[in-house]
Design a protein around this motif. Sequence first.
Motif, short mmCIF file in Angstrom:
data_model
loop_
_atom_site.label_atom_id
_atom_site.label_comp_id
_atom_site.label_asym_id
_atom_site.label_seq_id
_atom_site.Cartn_x
_atom_site.Cartn_y
_atom_site.Cartn_z
N TYR A 75 -15.96 30.25 -29.63
CA TYR A 75 -16.66 29.69 -30.62
C TYR A 75 -17.51 30.61 -31.27
CZ TYR A 75 -15.86 24.76 -29.59
OH TYR A 75 -15.08 23.37 -29.73
N ALA A 135 -15.10 32.97 -33.43
CA ALA A 135 -14.70 32.06 -34.73
C ALA A 135 -15.94 31.96 -35.81
CB ALA A 135 -14.15 30.81 -34.28
N SER A 136 -17.16 31.87 -35.21
CA SER A 136 -18.29 31.70 -36.08
C SER A 136 -18.55 33.00 -37.07
CB SER A 136 -19.57 31.06 -35.40
OG SER A 136 -19.03 29.80 -34.77
N LEU A 184 -9.03 30.20 -38.98
CA LEU A 184 -10.28 29.57 -38.62
C LEU A 184 -10.15 28.02 -37.98
CD1 LEU A 184 -12.85 30.28 -41.29
CD2 LEU A 184 -13.08 30.80 -38.90
N TYR A 212 -10.99 27.39 -33.97
CA TYR A 212 -11.97 26.54 -33.56
C TYR A 212 -11.09 25.67 -32.68
CZ TYR A 212 -15.80 28.12 -36.03
OH TYR A 212 -16.85 28.85 -36.52
N ARG A 213 -10.05 25.16 -33.01
CA ARG A 213 -8.94 24.28 -32.19
C ARG A 213 -8.83 24.80 -30.76
NH1 ARG A 213 -3.56 22.84 -31.07
NH2 ARG A 213 -3.43 20.74 -30.64
N TRP A 237 -11.82 24.75 -28.97
CA TRP A 237 -12.21 23.09 -28.19
C TRP A 237 -11.28 23.00 -27.32
CZ3 TRP A 237 -8.70 19.23 -28.52
CH2 TRP A 237 -9.49 17.95 -28.20
#
Length: 153
Positions: free
Chosen positions: A21, A24-25, A69, A73-74, A77
């Motif tokens: 995360y 990705a951020s 992205l 994020y997937r 998660w």
Amino acid sequence: MHFPETRPDRSDLVRYSNLLYLLASLFLVRVVGQAVQYWFPLAALPAFGDFQGSSLPYALLLSIQLLMLAFMYRAAWRLGSGKLRPNSRVGRWLMALGTIYMAGSLLRIMIGLTVTDAMAWFTSWIPAMFHVVLAAFILTLAIFHLRAKDNCA
């Protein structure tokens, strides 16, 4: 590269997921920064061109970045929720890809820092640094897959 095989526990999943995360951020910040400079330029941010490391048209670059992205994020998660099953074959493939990508990204930066008249591509610092972020994302996923026991190899 060999990692001790253990079944990831919940704290491992959270740690890997949080790192994914974060990476990705960081990439999202770059994408948003460039989009802001394209549509609503701000003096506080680097110029739009400073975000650009290639000659891709911006619409195509932005589309690719948004797809990346979504994938990032997937993956974060799925890993954090336990839905991503470790697979040593995938881990080995990702480790090879991530290692090559990281080496190339660091070489690009090294050339930009040491070669006085290097092409602009080597001295485009924002894209160069974010390739390191993307390579770190791939390597983090690889390590997750390689450290897991009972893989579907």
